[in-house]
Design a protein around this motif. Structure first.
Motif, PDB file in Angstrom:
ATOM      1  N   GLU A 216      -4.053  -4.418  -4.958  1.00  0.00           N
ATOM      2  CA  GLU A 216      -2.871  -3.564  -4.839  1.00  0.00           C
ATOM      3  C   GLU A 216      -1.971  -3.688  -6.068  1.00  0.00           C
ATOM      4  O   GLU A 216      -1.376  -2.693  -6.508  1.00  0.00           O
TER       5      GLU A 216
ATOM      6  N   THR B 222       1.034   4.717  -6.660  1.00  0.00           N
ATOM      7  CA  THR B 222       0.085   4.286  -7.677  1.00  0.00           C
ATOM      8  C   THR B 222       0.690   4.404  -9.076  1.00  0.00           C
ATOM      9  O   THR B 222       1.386   5.378  -9.383  1.00  0.00           O
ATOM     10  N   ALA B 223       0.425   3.403  -9.907  1.00  0.00           N
ATOM     11  CA  ALA B 223       0.832   3.396 -11.327  1.00  0.00           C
ATOM     12  C   ALA B 223       2.333   3.584 -11.512  1.00  0.00           C
ATOM     13  O   ALA B 223       2.771   4.159 -12.509  1.00  0.00           O
TER      14      ALA B 223
ATOM     15  N   ARG C 298      -3.506  -1.451  -8.602  1.00  0.00           N
ATOM     16  CA  ARG C 298      -3.328  -0.033  -8.290  1.00  0.00           C
ATOM     17  C   ARG C 298      -1.919   0.453  -8.627  1.00  0.00           C
ATOM     18  O   ARG C 298      -1.730   1.525  -9.184  1.00  0.00           O
ATOM     19  N   MET C 299      -0.912  -0.341  -8.273  1.00  0.00           N
ATOM     20  CA  MET C 299       0.465   0.131  -8.445  1.00  0.00           C
ATOM     21  C   MET C 299       0.990  -0.054  -9.870  1.00  0.00           C
ATOM     22  O   MET C 299       2.001   0.533 -10.248  1.00  0.00           O
TER      23      MET C 299
ATOM     24  N   LEU D 254      -7.255   6.528  -9.539  1.00  0.00           N
ATOM     25  CA  LEU D 254      -6.916   5.943  -8.246  1.00  0.00           C
ATOM     26  C   LEU D 254      -6.163   6.968  -7.395  1.00  0.00           C
ATOM     27  O   LEU D 254      -5.252   7.636  -7.870  1.00  0.00           O
TER      28      LEU D 254
ATOM     29  N   GLU E   1      -3.673   8.157  -4.337  1.00  0.00           N
ATOM     30  CA  GLU E   1      -2.477   7.638  -3.690  1.00  0.00           C
ATOM     31  C   GLU E   1      -2.867   7.051  -2.333  1.00  0.00           C
ATOM     32  O   GLU E   1      -3.760   7.580  -1.662  1.00  0.00           O
TER      33      GLU E   1
ATOM     34  N   ARG F  17       0.813  -1.219   0.000  1.00  0.00           N
ATOM     35  CA  ARG F  17       0.000   0.000   0.000  1.00  0.00           C
ATOM     36  C   ARG F  17       0.842   1.263   0.000  1.00  0.00           C
ATOM     37  O   ARG F  17       0.343   2.354  -0.309  1.00  0.00           O
TER      38      ARG F  17
END
Length: 263
Positions: free
Chosen positions: A145, A119-120, A148-149, A260, A262, A115
């Motif tokens: 997750e 993001t990205a 998201r990342m 999304l 952060e 987490r």
């Protein structure tokens, strides 16, 4: 119980390049790489660096990797002999030094640490016989997750082993959910979440991935008699139960999970 074989240079290199081959890649130049479940060796940090990655994350549910620096120097030597520009690790006195030399982070709190990754920001996520070991209750969160990342052009590759980790059959499916998901079983070393191929693929698709399987290996007949399986598994189709192992390749769906925040 051994947390994988990623502490052997030749094996680790073959695993990583096999995953790259699935993506038709020969270099990681400028990429941010994440390995899910590095286990007892952090060789991915050294190998990814030698292949051009600008940063790597190694995420696990505990600090399982050894503290001896010598194997990482051996790995760097192995890579140089392969003609790669491996990082110089001669001055490293600790694994932390090795990770700094490779611009890598070793994160040992599982989804909690995931987490914290922006993001990205990750281009490629891979795992080797790890997805089946994720706790059932956290599986969807971890997949979420990853989505998201992952960057919009990023991809993930996973080799998944659905055999039980007792004798290579389906004996893990003989237990009730209450028994199997107990703390004792979870800490046994042979725990698997018992998700089948379609459930794993659906979890990725529901998280916003385009997901496809490859190299699906099947038994010719059930290795554990159906009558011995716990009721939920006894009712599954042969097609589902006969899958031993498969590769999963995913990419973000265009326009999905687009805005999304952060973490």
């Amino acid at each position: 119980f051994v947390h994988g074989l990623m502490d052997e240079p030749d094996y680790a290199y073959r695993v990583i390049t096999a995953h790259m081959h699935r993506l038709d890649r020969h270099s990681l130049e400028g990429q941010v790489v994440l390995e899910l479940g590095p286990g007892n060796g952090l060789f991915t940090a050294v190998i990814a660096c030698a292949l051009g990655a600008r940063r790597s994350y190694l995420v696990d549910a505990g600090a399982f990797a050894g503290e001896d620096v010598a194997p990482y120097r051996t790995c760097a030597t192995y890579l140089r002999e392969m003609g790669l520009q491996a990082p110089t690790l001669d001055g490293c006195e600790s694994v932390s030094d090795v990770l700094r030399a490779c611009n890598a982070l070793y994160l040992t709190r599982g989804v909690e640490d995931m987490r914290e990754i922006p993001t990205a920001s990750v281009d490629w996520i891979f795992s080797q016989a790890v997805l089946e070991h994720l706790r059932l209750g956290s599986f969807d969160a971890i997949v979420g997750e990853m989505r998201r990342m992952l960057s919009s052009s990023g991809m993930t590759t996973h080799q998944v082993d659905l055999k039980d980790h007792l004798g290579g059959a389906l004996d893990n499916l003989r237990f009730s959910n209450r028994v199997w998901e107990s703390r004792f079983m979870a800490n046994s070393g042979f725990y698997t979440n018992r998700l089948r191929l379609s459930q794993i693929v659906n979890a990725f698709r529901e998280a916003g991935f385009d997901a496809h399987t490859a190299d699906v290996s099947r038994w010719t007949q059930l290795p554990t008699p159906r009558r011995k399986l716990a009721r939920p598994f006894r009712e599954l189709s042969d097609d589902e139960l006969l899958v031993r192992q498969f590769d999963l390749v995913t990419r973000p769906l265009e326009g999905d999970v687009g805005e999304l925040a952060e973490p």
